[in-house]
Design a protein around this motif. Structure first.
Motif: not given
Length: 315
Positions: A237, A239, A241, A259, A261, A265, A267, A269, A291-292, A294
């Motif tokens: 997973i 996140d 930008s 997914d 938004t 941006s 995610q 998964n 990118a982050t 998770k």
């Protein structure tokens, strides 16, 4: 039947029959043998590759490089076909390099003048960019033919430890980020492996007598499922930008599930093979703040290890 219509139907007939006699064609088209001979001469002048065989079992035959019958394209279809082929010029090596170039020239030459003018204007306004690599991939045609005909080939392959000889049965070839890849069954490892085509120093049809396997049901879309070494998957997973989403879509081989938004941006998964964690660690480090990660914790720790090694170089 008019002569023009007869010639078009004759072209399609000889392409379908491949081998025939003048009498067979004369009976089929209800014309004299002399008329058929004149028609065959005109087809030959138009580029249909015919040659004659003498003797009691002779006749005419169409060479392997047969000419396809005319196809009617709309103007928009013709432009789309042109640019689909035009986009391939960014690849230094193709399995049908010479053929794509000559086909494009013919396609362009026989278009009406106003359509050619429109294409000339569009050339400066639309393009399909890909990474241009200098590495040679000289055996794409051989690999593609072997995969289609279910043949075994022997290659000299460059590895980290030097060169090795491998006997393989190719599944197909595909391009990703400017590199060409060949999934194949490796008779040495007795399993499917993925090979970089630019690391192949030579490729030739196998002469040792190895019988090809029946892989007609195996293709680029499912070859990984047929390997004996089943990969272990782990959930990832991340996140992203808006720029991170764009980079993932353009640079990752398998288009990831994301997914998105409304602001662009998103995610990422999805499950990924645990054996590829090092690849993803380097990739997401390259994205920086775009990118982050998770999950999983193993990927985060892998990234930290790489970053610590980098930092140690500058202490």
């Amino acid at each position: 039947m008019s002569k023009s219509k007869r010639l078009m139907e004759l072209m399609m007939t000889v392409n379908r029959m491949r081998k025939f006699t003048v009498r067979q064609l004369a009976d089929q088209f209800d014309v004299s043998p002399r008329t058929i001979l004149r028609d065959l001469q005109e087809l030959s002048e138009l580029g249909v590759p015919l040659y004659s065989e003498v003797g009691p079992h002779g006749g005419y035959q169409v060479l392997k490089e047969r000419i396809l019958p005319p196809i009617a394209f709309s103007e928009e279809e013709a432009v789309a076909m042109f640019f689909a082929s035009h986009a391939l010029r960014h690849y230094l090596f193709l399995p049908f390099e010479a053929e794509s170039s000559t086909a494009l020239q013919k396609f362009y030459y026989y278009m009406p003048g106003d359509v050619r003018d429109r294409i000339d204007q569009m050339k400066n306004r639309v393009d399909f960019l890909t990474h241009t690599r200098q590495q040679k991939a000289e055996y794409l045609g051989v690999l593609l033919e072997a995969s289609v005909d279910q043949r075994v080939v022997t290659m000299q392959y460059e590895t980290k430890n030097g060169y090795s000889e491998r006997t393989i049965q190719p599944v197909g070839i595909y391009a990703s980020n400017g590199f060409w890849y060949c999934p194949a069954y490796c008779f040495l490892r007795r399993d499917f492996r993925l090979f970089r085509c630019d690391r192949m120093q030579s490729v030739a049809n196998d002469s040792t007598g190895i019988e090809p396997l029946d892989h007609r049901h195996i293709h680029l879309g499912n070859w990984e499922e047929h390997g004996s070494e089943k990969p272990v998957y782990i959930r990832m997973i991340v996140d992203l930008s808006r720029e991170g989403v764009r980079r993932c879509e353009s640079e990752l081989w398998h288009v990831p599930h994301m997914d998105i938004t409304p602001d662009g941006s998103g995610q990422l998964n999805q499950n990924v093979p645990s054996s590829e964690l090092m690849y993803f660690a380097k990739f997401f480090i390259g994205l920086g703040n775009e990118a982050t990660v998770k999950e999983p914790s193993e990927l985060v720790e892998c990234m930290k290890g790489i970053l610590n090694e980098i930092m140690a170089k500058y202490d």
